[in-house]
Design an enzyme around this catalytic site. Structure first.
Site, mmCIF file in Angstrom:
data_model
loop_
_atom_site.group_PDB
_atom_site.id
_atom_site.type_symbol
_atom_site.label_atom_id
_atom_site.label_comp_id
_atom_site.label_asym_id
_atom_site.label_seq_id
_atom_site.Cartn_x
_atom_site.Cartn_y
_atom_site.Cartn_z
ATOM 1 N N GLU A 44 0.829 -1.211 0.000
ATOM 2 C CA GLU A 44 0.000 0.000 0.000
ATOM 3 C C GLU A 44 0.865 1.264 0.000
ATOM 4 O OE1 GLU A 44 -3.023 0.372 -0.609
ATOM 5 O OE2 GLU A 44 -3.710 -1.694 -0.502
ATOM 6 N N TYR A 127 -6.110 6.308 4.761
ATOM 7 C CA TYR A 127 -6.289 5.364 3.665
ATOM 8 C C TYR A 127 -5.507 4.078 3.952
ATOM 9 C CZ TYR A 127 -5.416 2.680 -0.390
ATOM 10 O OH TYR A 127 -5.291 1.590 -1.211
ATOM 11 N N ASP A 145 -9.597 5.724 -1.787
ATOM 12 C CA ASP A 145 -8.466 6.371 -2.456
ATOM 13 C C ASP A 145 -9.004 7.256 -3.592
ATOM 14 O OD1 ASP A 145 -9.191 4.640 -4.467
ATOM 15 O OD2 ASP A 145 -7.208 3.745 -4.724
#
Ligand code: SF4
Length: 297
Positions: A44, A127, A145
Site C-alpha cells: 500500500e 487510507y 483512495d
C-alpha cells in the site's frame, strides 16, 4: 421542499461489484492468499502515486529481503534507499523503516488490525490504515483512495469528477458495501478496481461497467465537470526528476562520491544544488567531512 440528500444507487450495487470483481480482478501478488498484513502494508505504501507495474518487482524484492517488520527495522537507511530503486518519492522508504521500528516497539513486531492503532504509526494515514485492516486482516472497512472517490462522485452523486476529499466519502462507500463481512471486504477492493480499470480518470468506460444501470452520472446525461480542470502532473525538468537522478548516482556507486560526479547528473547548477540540499534535509543523503556525498549509514 426539495431534498438535498444524495440520490442512492440501487441496493445491490455492492454485490454486483463483488461478483464483477470475481471475474475481472487483476492477479496482483499482494492480493493472493497467504500474503500477510505486513506485506500488504508494504504494497500500500509503494502503490501511493506509483503504477502497479513499477511496484510489483520492488515489492517482491522487499518482502523477500524483509519479510517482517523486525527485519526492515534492522536494515540501514542506505539499504532501504538502495532497495527502493526508482519507485520515486523515496522518503517513503525511510518512512516504511520508521513504521517497521514502531511496529517492533509498540506491537511486538506484528501489524495490528485496529484502524486507530494503525493510524498512530508514523507514515500511516487514514487510507493506508483502512487498507491494511481490510486487505491485510480481512476486517470490513470503507477504503477510499482517489479512484474510489471518483467512482462515488459519478455513481452516487452524478458528478463527473470527485473534486476535493469530503468527510462524507467514507460514509458513501460504507453505504454501498454488502452486509456480509467477507463480501464487504471484497467490495472494498472491487470498487478500487472499478476506478482503476473502468471508471477511469478522463473518459470512463461506461459500456463495460457492471453498475452502469445504477449510475447517477449516466442517468443525469453525463454532465461535464464544472470545477477547475484536473492538474496533469509533469515530471520532466521537475525537482523530483533531479532528486531521482542524484540518488541514482549514489545508488549505483560502491561508496561515497565526489561532488563532481553529481554535477554530471544535472546541468542546471542552481536546481541541482537546491535538490541536493533537500535530499540532505530529508535524510536521504549525507555529506562527509571531506565534502563527498553518501547514502546514510
Ligand atoms: S457507469 Fe460509467 S461513470 Fe458510472 S460508475 Fe460505471 S464507469 Fe463510472
Amino acid at each position: 421542499m426539495e431534498s438535498t440528500a444524495a440520490p442512492r444507487p440501487a441496493p445491490d450495487v455492492g454485490d454486483t461489484l463483488v461478483d464483477w470483481f470475481a471475474g475481472a480482478a487483476r492477479d496482483l501478488p499482494w492480493r493472493r492468499p497467504g500474503v500477510d498484513a505486513w506485506a500488504v502494508l508494504v504494497s500500500e505504501v509503494m502503490l501511493q502515486q506509483t503504477p502497479v507495474a513499477r511496484v510489483e518487482p520492488v515489492w517482491r524484492e522487499w518482502v523477500a529481503l524483509w519479510p517482517a517488520p523486525a527485519a526492515l527495522a534492522a536494515a540501514s537507511p542506505a539499504e532501504v534507499i538502495r532497495a527502493w530503486g526508482k519507485l520515486g518519492y523515496p522518503r517513503r522508504a525511510l518512512r516504511l523503516r520508521e513504521t517497521a521500528a514502531a511496529l517492533v516497539e509498540r506491537h511486538g513486531g506484528t501489524v495490528p488490525a485496529d484502524v486507530a492503532a494503525l493510524e498512530a504509526l508514523p507514515g500511516v494515514g487514514t487510507y493506508t490504515a483502512r487498507a491494511v485492516a481490510c486487505f491485510g486482516h480481512g476486517t470490513p472497512q470503507p477504503v477510499v483512495d482517489t479512484n474510489v472517490r471518483r467512482v462515488v462522485a459519478r455513481l452516487v452523486h452524478g458528478r463527473a469528477e470527485a473534486g476535493t476529499a469530503r468527510a462524507s466519502d467514507l460514509r458513501d462507500v460504507a453505504a454501498l458495501a454488502p452486509a456480509d463481512p467477507g463480501r464487504a471486504v471484497r467490495f472494498s477492493v472491487a470498487v478500487m478496481e472499478l476506478g482503476a480499470l473502468v471508471c477511469v480518470a478522463g473518459t470512463p468506460r461506461c459500456t463495460a461497467c457492471p453498475v452502469t444501470g445504477a449510475c447517477a452520472w449516466v442517468r443525469a446525461g453525463r454532465p461535464p465537470h464544472e470545477g477547475p480542470p484536473r492538474r496533469v502532473q509533469r515530471f520532466a525538468g521537475t525537482d523530483r526528476q533531479v532528486r531521482g537522478r542524484l540518488l541514482d548516482v549514489l545508488r549505483a556507486a560502491d561508496g561515497p562520491v565526489e561532488a563532481a560526479r553529481l554535477e554530471e547528473a544535472w546541468d542546471d547548477a542552481a536546481q541541482r544544488s537546491r535538490c541536493l540540499d533537500s535530499l540532505l534535509v530529508d535524510g536521504l543523503l549525507e555529506q562527509l567531512p571531506d565534502g563527498r556525498f553518501t547514502l546514510p549509514a
